[in-house]
Design a protein around this motif. Structure first.
Motif, PDB file in Angstrom:
ATOM      1  N   LYS A   6       0.630  -0.244 -38.148  1.00 28.82           N
ATOM      2  CA  LYS A   6       0.189  -1.524 -38.688  1.00 28.82           C
ATOM      3  C   LYS A   6      -0.523  -2.347 -37.620  1.00 28.82           C
ATOM      4  CE  LYS A   6       4.215  -1.574 -41.659  1.00 28.82           C
ATOM      5  NZ  LYS A   6       5.520  -2.189 -41.892  1.00 28.82           N
ATOM      6  N   TYR A   7      -1.580  -3.015 -38.049  1.00 31.90           N
ATOM      7  CA  TYR A   7      -2.317  -3.946 -37.199  1.00 31.90           C
ATOM      8  C   TYR A   7      -2.313  -5.315 -37.872  1.00 31.90           C
ATOM      9  CZ  TYR A   7      -4.054   0.014 -34.550  1.00 31.90           C
ATOM     10  OH  TYR A   7      -4.148   1.131 -33.761  1.00 31.90           O
ATOM     11  N   TYR A   8      -2.041  -6.328 -37.073  1.00 32.72           N
ATOM     12  CA  TYR A   8      -1.974  -7.695 -37.555  1.00 32.72           C
ATOM     13  C   TYR A   8      -3.109  -8.476 -36.906  1.00 32.72           C
ATOM     14  CZ  TYR A   8       2.690  -5.949 -38.552  1.00 32.72           C
ATOM     15  OH  TYR A   8       3.737  -5.190 -38.985  1.00 32.72           O
ATOM     16  N   ILE A   9      -3.934  -9.099 -37.722  1.00 34.92           N
ATOM     17  CA  ILE A   9      -5.090  -9.825 -37.201  1.00 34.92           C
ATOM     18  C   ILE A   9      -5.006 -11.283 -37.627  1.00 34.92           C
ATOM     19  CG2 ILE A   9      -7.604 -10.006 -37.249  1.00 34.92           C
ATOM     20  CD1 ILE A   9      -7.637  -6.970 -37.745  1.00 34.92           C
ATOM     21  N   THR A  10      -5.073 -12.141 -36.649  1.00 36.76           N
ATOM     22  CA  THR A  10      -5.150 -13.576 -36.899  1.00 36.76           C
ATOM     23  C   THR A  10      -6.461 -14.077 -36.294  1.00 36.76           C
ATOM     24  OG1 THR A  10      -3.920 -14.049 -34.863  1.00 36.76           O
ATOM     25  CG2 THR A  10      -2.643 -13.913 -36.907  1.00 36.76           C
ATOM     26  N   ALA A  11      -6.888 -15.242 -36.761  1.00 33.97           N
ATOM     27  CA  ALA A  11      -8.153 -15.793 -36.265  1.00 33.97           C
ATOM     28  C   ALA A  11      -8.102 -17.308 -36.262  1.00 33.97           C
ATOM     29  CB  ALA A  11      -9.318 -15.312 -37.120  1.00 33.97           C
ATOM     30  N   PHE A  51     -15.306  -3.629 -42.736  1.00 32.58           N
ATOM     31  CA  PHE A  51     -13.950  -3.345 -43.203  1.00 32.58           C
ATOM     32  C   PHE A  51     -13.460  -2.053 -42.548  1.00 32.58           C
ATOM     33  CE2 PHE A  51     -10.577  -2.055 -46.057  1.00 32.58           C
ATOM     34  CZ  PHE A  51      -9.918  -3.262 -46.243  1.00 32.58           C
ATOM     35  N   PRO A  52     -12.391  -2.126 -41.778  1.00 33.66           N
ATOM     36  CA  PRO A  52     -11.943  -0.963 -40.989  1.00 33.66           C
ATOM     37  C   PRO A  52     -11.119   0.037 -41.814  1.00 33.66           C
ATOM     38  CG  PRO A  52     -10.531  -2.826 -40.544  1.00 33.66           C
ATOM     39  CD  PRO A  52     -11.596  -3.314 -41.487  1.00 33.66           C
ATOM     40  N   TYR A  53     -11.809   0.903 -42.558  1.00 34.41           N
ATOM     41  CA  TYR A  53     -11.095   1.908 -43.351  1.00 34.41           C
ATOM     42  C   TYR A  53     -10.564   3.041 -42.469  1.00 34.41           C
ATOM     43  CZ  TYR A  53     -15.492   4.487 -43.210  1.00 34.41           C
ATOM     44  OH  TYR A  53     -16.618   5.144 -42.785  1.00 34.41           O
ATOM     45  N   LEU A  54     -11.049   3.119 -41.231  1.00 39.85           N
ATOM     46  CA  LEU A  54     -10.495   4.059 -40.246  1.00 39.85           C
ATOM     47  C   LEU A  54      -9.850   3.252 -39.120  1.00 39.85           C
ATOM     48  CD1 LEU A  54     -13.443   6.611 -39.960  1.00 39.85           C
ATOM     49  CD2 LEU A  54     -11.318   6.882 -41.248  1.00 39.85           C
ATOM     50  N   GLU A  55      -8.762   3.750 -38.589  1.00 43.75           N
ATOM     51  CA  GLU A  55      -8.039   3.043 -37.541  1.00 43.75           C
ATOM     52  C   GLU A  55      -8.908   2.770 -36.313  1.00 43.75           C
ATOM     53  OE1 GLU A  55      -3.898   3.437 -34.972  1.00 43.75           O
ATOM     54  OE2 GLU A  55      -4.510   5.079 -36.277  1.00 43.75           O
ATOM     55  N   THR A  56      -9.801   3.682 -35.992  1.00 40.76           N
ATOM     56  CA  THR A  56     -10.657   3.500 -34.821  1.00 40.76           C
ATOM     57  C   THR A  56     -11.579   2.286 -34.972  1.00 40.76           C
ATOM     58  OG1 THR A  56     -12.249   5.063 -35.763  1.00 40.76           O
ATOM     59  CG2 THR A  56     -10.640   5.942 -34.186  1.00 40.76           C
ATOM     60  N   GLU A  65     -14.000 -12.693 -29.841  1.00 34.01           N
ATOM     61  CA  GLU A  65     -13.035 -13.597 -29.203  1.00 34.01           C
ATOM     62  C   GLU A  65     -12.273 -14.443 -30.216  1.00 34.01           C
ATOM     63  OE1 GLU A  65     -15.694 -17.401 -27.939  1.00 34.01           O
ATOM     64  OE2 GLU A  65     -15.969 -15.591 -26.744  1.00 34.01           O
ATOM     65  N   ASN A  66     -12.785 -14.547 -31.439  1.00 34.32           N
ATOM     66  CA  ASN A  66     -12.112 -15.350 -32.467  1.00 34.32           C
ATOM     67  C   ASN A  66     -10.861 -14.677 -33.039  1.00 34.32           C
ATOM     68  OD1 ASN A  66     -14.027 -17.340 -32.258  1.00 34.32           O
ATOM     69  ND2 ASN A  66     -15.273 -16.540 -33.930  1.00 34.32           N
ATOM     70  N   PHE A  67     -10.724 -13.376 -32.800  1.00 31.75           N
ATOM     71  CA  PHE A  67      -9.624 -12.628 -33.401  1.00 31.75           C
ATOM     72  C   PHE A  67      -8.550 -12.269 -32.386  1.00 31.75           C
ATOM     73  CE2 PHE A  67     -13.265 -11.548 -36.152  1.00 31.75           C
ATOM     74  CZ  PHE A  67     -12.758 -12.010 -37.355  1.00 31.75           C
ATOM     75  N   ASN A  68      -7.330 -12.254 -32.860  1.00 33.14           N
ATOM     76  CA  ASN A  68      -6.202 -11.781 -32.070  1.00 33.14           C
ATOM     77  C   ASN A  68      -5.609 -10.585 -32.822  1.00 33.14           C
ATOM     78  OD1 ASN A  68      -4.058 -11.503 -30.306  1.00 33.14           O
ATOM     79  ND2 ASN A  68      -2.823 -13.040 -31.343  1.00 33.14           N
ATOM     80  N   VAL A  69      -5.589  -9.427 -32.190  1.00 31.28           N
ATOM     81  CA  VAL A  69      -5.108  -8.205 -32.821  1.00 31.28           C
ATOM     82  C   VAL A  69      -3.831  -7.751 -32.133  1.00 31.28           C
ATOM     83  CG1 VAL A  69      -5.657  -5.797 -33.380  1.00 31.28           C
ATOM     84  CG2 VAL A  69      -7.481  -7.512 -33.345  1.00 31.28           C
ATOM     85  N   SER A  70      -2.815  -7.507 -32.943  1.00 33.02           N
ATOM     86  CA  SER A  70      -1.578  -6.920 -32.421  1.00 33.02           C
ATOM     87  C   SER A  70      -1.205  -5.756 -33.327  1.00 33.02           C
ATOM     88  CB  SER A  70      -0.453  -7.957 -32.363  1.00 33.02           C
ATOM     89  OG  SER A  70      -0.183  -8.467 -33.641  1.00 33.02           O
ATOM     90  N   SER A  71      -0.379  -4.868 -32.815  1.00 31.43           N
ATOM     91  CA  SER A  71      -0.014  -3.698 -33.613  1.00 31.43           C
ATOM     92  C   SER A  71       1.469  -3.401 -33.470  1.00 31.43           C
ATOM     93  CB  SER A  71      -0.828  -2.477 -33.183  1.00 31.43           C
ATOM     94  OG  SER A  71      -0.524  -2.121 -31.860  1.00 31.43           O
ATOM     95  N   SER A  72       1.950  -2.608 -34.398  1.00 32.60           N
ATOM     96  CA  SER A  72       3.341  -2.158 -34.332  1.00 32.60           C
ATOM     97  C   SER A  72       3.348  -0.694 -33.938  1.00 32.60           C
ATOM     98  CB  SER A  72       4.034  -2.340 -35.683  1.00 32.60           C
ATOM     99  OG  SER A  72       3.446  -1.490 -36.651  1.00 32.60           O
ATOM    100  N   GLU A  73       4.302  -0.328 -33.149  1.00 33.47           N
ATOM    101  CA  GLU A  73       4.437   1.069 -32.743  1.00 33.47           C
ATOM    102  C   GLU A  73       5.024   1.891 -33.889  1.00 33.47           C
ATOM    103  OE1 GLU A  73       3.468   2.690 -29.900  1.00 33.47           O
ATOM    104  OE2 GLU A  73       2.451   0.802 -29.539  1.00 33.47           O
TER     105      GLU A  73
END
Length: 148
Positions: A6-11, A51-56, A65-73
């Protein structure tokens, strides 16, 4: 239950969080807005070749710079495998011992291989599903089920 990364994106430009969930093969499994509301302009921006239909492709968001991306292991514990495999016949202890001997990359591959293996079994009625310990010890995920 299949494992999802999972990837969490805030802006700064919108309230809430965009959540992208990917199968272990890197293909999008789900997308959701959590407490988020996008404007029509933001929707057009997101769905016009971004739209990121692939994880890459999630890296597109990291580049701004407007986005903050975090992920879960990914959970690589035995319980995650046991729940994903769903065939709970056989000796759990043997399966757990086999799991514990696997490297991290083999654990990921084993989890990733469950879906193609299950699809193979659906196409080949009468072929019994292997016990979890057999699946792990004989590295069933290395078989090419798509061509079988």
């Amino acid at each position: 239950m299949e494992q999802l990364k999972k990837y969490y994106i805030t802006a700064k430009t919108f309230k809430g969080t965009l959540v992208f969930k990917y199968h272990l093969n890197g293909v999008l499994a789900a997308f959701e807005l959590v407490d988020a509301e996008l404007s029509e302009k933001q929707i057009k921006w997101l769905f016009s070749h971004r739209f990121p239909y692939l994880e890459t492709q999630i890296n597109h968001f990291n580049a701004h710079e407007n986005f903050n991306v975090s992920s879960s292991e990914i959970d690589l514990g035995f319980e995650a495998f046991w729940n994903a495999y769903t065939y709970k016949i056989g000796k759990r202890v043997m399966a757990q011992n086999a799991w514990n001997k696997l490297s991290k990359s083999d654990r990921i591959a084993a989890l990733k291989g469950i879906r193609p293996y299950n699809n193979y079994l659906k196409r080949n009625i009468g072929v019994a599903k292997a016990h979890a310990s057999t699946y792990l010890n004989q590295k069933y995920w290395t078989n090419e089920y798509a061509s079988m």
